[in-house]
Scaffold this motif. Sequence first.
Motif, mmCIF file in Angstrom:
data_model
loop_
_atom_site.group_PDB
_atom_site.id
_atom_site.type_symbol
_atom_site.label_atom_id
_atom_site.label_comp_id
_atom_site.label_asym_id
_atom_site.label_seq_id
_atom_site.Cartn_x
_atom_site.Cartn_y
_atom_site.Cartn_z
ATOM 1 N N ALA A 113 0.831 -1.211 0.000
ATOM 2 C CA ALA A 113 0.000 0.000 0.000
ATOM 3 C C ALA A 113 0.863 1.257 0.000
ATOM 4 C CB ALA A 113 -0.920 -0.012 1.215
ATOM 5 N N ALA A 114 1.940 1.244 0.783
ATOM 6 C CA ALA A 114 2.804 2.420 0.847
ATOM 7 C C ALA A 114 3.509 2.653 -0.480
ATOM 8 C CB ALA A 114 3.826 2.264 1.967
ATOM 9 N N ALA A 115 4.021 1.584 -1.093
ATOM 10 C CA ALA A 115 4.709 1.724 -2.377
ATOM 11 C C ALA A 115 3.753 2.208 -3.454
ATOM 12 C CB ALA A 115 5.344 0.395 -2.783
ATOM 13 N N GLN A 116 2.536 1.671 -3.467
ATOM 14 C CA GLN A 116 1.552 2.123 -4.447
ATOM 15 C C GLN A 116 1.235 3.599 -4.263
ATOM 16 O OE1 GLN A 116 -0.179 0.534 -7.174
ATOM 17 N NE2 GLN A 116 1.674 -0.690 -6.918
ATOM 18 N N ALA A 117 1.154 4.047 -3.009
ATOM 19 C CA ALA A 117 0.901 5.463 -2.742
ATOM 20 C C ALA A 117 2.067 6.318 -3.228
ATOM 21 C CB ALA A 117 0.663 5.681 -1.252
ATOM 22 N N LEU A 118 3.298 5.843 -3.008
ATOM 23 C CA LEU A 118 4.479 6.597 -3.438
ATOM 24 C C LEU A 118 4.598 6.635 -4.961
ATOM 25 C CD1 LEU A 118 6.886 5.254 -0.692
ATOM 26 C CD2 LEU A 118 6.344 7.676 -1.056
ATOM 27 N N ILE A 119 4.247 5.536 -5.619
ATOM 28 C CA ILE A 119 4.244 5.514 -7.076
ATOM 29 C C ILE A 119 3.247 6.534 -7.614
ATOM 30 C CG2 ILE A 119 3.586 4.115 -9.081
ATOM 31 C CD1 ILE A 119 4.786 1.689 -7.557
ATOM 32 N N GLN A 120 2.082 6.597 -6.973
ATOM 33 C CA GLN A 120 1.068 7.560 -7.414
ATOM 34 C C GLN A 120 1.513 8.987 -7.139
ATOM 35 O OE1 GLN A 120 -1.605 6.415 -9.156
ATOM 36 N NE2 GLN A 120 -1.842 8.575 -9.690
ATOM 37 N N VAL A 121 2.224 9.204 -6.033
ATOM 38 C CA VAL A 121 2.781 10.530 -5.740
ATOM 39 C C VAL A 121 3.710 10.964 -6.867
ATOM 40 C CG1 VAL A 121 4.440 11.751 -4.267
ATOM 41 C CG2 VAL A 121 2.555 10.482 -3.229
ATOM 42 N N ALA A 122 4.607 10.060 -7.274
ATOM 43 C CA ALA A 122 5.563 10.387 -8.331
ATOM 44 C C ALA A 122 4.841 10.700 -9.638
ATOM 45 C CB ALA A 122 6.544 9.230 -8.516
ATOM 46 N N ARG A 123 3.831 9.909 -9.968
ATOM 47 C CA ARG A 123 3.104 10.128 -11.222
ATOM 48 C C ARG A 123 2.285 11.415 -11.170
ATOM 49 N NH1 ARG A 123 1.288 3.777 -12.234
ATOM 50 N NH2 ARG A 123 3.351 3.084 -12.945
ATOM 51 N N ASN A 124 1.685 11.690 -10.020
ATOM 52 C CA ASN A 124 0.938 12.942 -9.897
ATOM 53 C C ASN A 124 1.876 14.148 -10.009
ATOM 54 O OD1 ASN A 124 -1.491 11.607 -9.568
ATOM 55 N ND2 ASN A 124 -1.458 11.696 -7.337
ATOM 56 N N LEU A 125 3.068 14.020 -9.434
ATOM 57 C CA LEU A 125 4.054 15.093 -9.538
ATOM 58 C C LEU A 125 4.470 15.294 -10.997
ATOM 59 C CD1 LEU A 125 6.073 17.131 -8.429
ATOM 60 C CD2 LEU A 125 7.632 15.224 -7.951
ATOM 61 N N ALA A 126 4.729 14.198 -11.708
ATOM 62 C CA ALA A 126 5.087 14.302 -13.125
ATOM 63 C C ALA A 126 3.971 14.975 -13.916
ATOM 64 C CB ALA A 126 5.384 12.916 -13.693
ATOM 65 N N GLY A 127 2.723 14.669 -13.555
ATOM 66 C CA GLY A 127 1.588 15.315 -14.208
ATOM 67 C C GLY A 127 1.563 16.812 -13.955
ATOM 68 N N GLN A 128 1.846 17.218 -12.733
ATOM 69 C CA GLN A 128 1.883 18.641 -12.403
ATOM 70 C C GLN A 128 2.988 19.358 -13.180
ATOM 71 O OE1 GLN A 128 -0.152 20.562 -10.419
ATOM 72 N NE2 GLN A 128 -1.476 18.759 -10.321
ATOM 73 N N VAL A 129 4.122 18.684 -13.341
ATOM 74 C CA VAL A 129 5.221 19.272 -14.115
ATOM 75 C C VAL A 129 4.800 19.465 -15.567
ATOM 76 C CG1 VAL A 129 7.565 18.883 -14.976
ATOM 77 C CG2 VAL A 129 7.011 18.365 -12.589
ATOM 78 N N SER A 130 4.108 18.472 -16.144
ATOM 79 C CA SER A 130 3.644 18.577 -17.525
ATOM 80 C C SER A 130 2.669 19.731 -17.699
ATOM 81 C CB SER A 130 2.980 17.264 -17.958
ATOM 82 O OG SER A 130 3.906 16.204 -17.985
ATOM 83 N N VAL A 131 1.759 19.875 -16.740
ATOM 84 C CA VAL A 131 0.788 20.973 -16.801
ATOM 85 C C VAL A 131 1.506 22.313 -16.775
ATOM 86 C CG1 VAL A 131 -1.065 22.125 -15.538
ATOM 87 C CG2 VAL A 131 -1.103 19.640 -15.798
ATOM 88 N N ARG A 132 2.504 22.432 -15.912
ATOM 89 C CA ARG A 132 3.216 23.706 -15.805
ATOM 90 C C ARG A 132 4.012 23.995 -17.082
ATOM 91 N NH1 ARG A 132 4.183 27.678 -12.730
ATOM 92 N NH2 ARG A 132 6.164 28.776 -12.766
ATOM 93 N N ALA A 133 4.649 22.959 -17.658
ATOM 94 C CA ALA A 133 5.417 23.166 -18.889
ATOM 95 C C ALA A 133 4.503 23.613 -20.022
ATOM 96 C CB ALA A 133 6.157 21.882 -19.269
#
Length: 354
Positions: free
Chosen positions: A319-339
């Motif tokens: 559960a923790a790893a899945q949450a961290l994976i989703q954190v990383a992907r959500n962060l990458a999404g935020q970076v794409s939106v900003r770019a």
Amino acid sequence: MREAVMAALSTVNDPELHRDLVSLGMIEHASVEAGVASVKVNLTTPACPLKGKIEGDVREAVLAVPGVTRVDVTFGAMVRPPAQPAMTGVKHVLLVGSGKGGVGKSSVSVNIAASLARDGARVGLLDADVYGPSVAHMMGQGGAKVTANAERKMQPIEAHGVKFVSMANLSPAGQALVWRGPMLHSAIQQFLKDAAWGELDYLIVDLPPGTGDVQLSLTQTIQVTGAVIVTTPQDVALIDAARAIDMFRKASVPVLGVVENMSYFVAPDTGHTYDLFGRGGSRKLGEEYPLLGEVPIDIDVRQDGDRGTPAVLAHPDSAAAQALIQVARNLAGQVSVRALSQSLADLPDQLTVV
């Protein structure tokens, strides 16, 4: 028929960028042969959090084209650089900070970096916590030493698909560094500009806790895409997290989101969830900062860090790893939106020049 397929694809929006795939230039290839449509979509990050939705929407839209009986969708990815790249070869610098120590900031940094690399991105990790470096240990390279390449630049150590530099690999084990601000600034400059980082999509920077010299040196030295705030749910941590947010605001560094670490605990014997620190407190920081994820307390995260393999690799289904994976992907999404928002903001000027 290809024109009809492209017209159908122009009705499919990227869920985060809110524009269609065709106008965004995300369709690399589209063809139809004997009723089978082949579409290749170039995502804005290998760690796209909504890849599954995009695939489903593409299939639905193209299957509606008369004569198409099957749709084969494949993916590529190209991380879009910001309007002003951070450093030569490095597209995005992302700071991971916290207002106080003990919230698991380094653990989150390591797992974000490993998760992004696991998804196919080119990732670097800078341990900027000079006084208390822990990245090398968590990456399983505590005994390794940084060397110089032929150009006499620091050669980052590589582990788990991530290039990293840490003071722990430059100084004797257990030796305390007693440095004042100017020496810290010089060290950070060397880590950034005298290291052979190569071509990176993301450089994750694990900051020391608080709002001190290292944070100021980084924000004044390079163009930073944004920052991530790691906190725990209780009020005492949130108060300090708010101070970190205020520091980044004053330094004109966008806060891309908040990670609530140690958010809750699931008893392994009963499955009952306990909110040990008052889950959801990070939402008090304000709705303007996206909640990138809530990471539960999990002994595997601590043990995996001590063993030198990030939890997202050692126990990816937990559960923790899945949450961290989703954190990383959500962060990458935020970076794409900003770019994208930066490129659109520059568009009128570009049109005027033409």
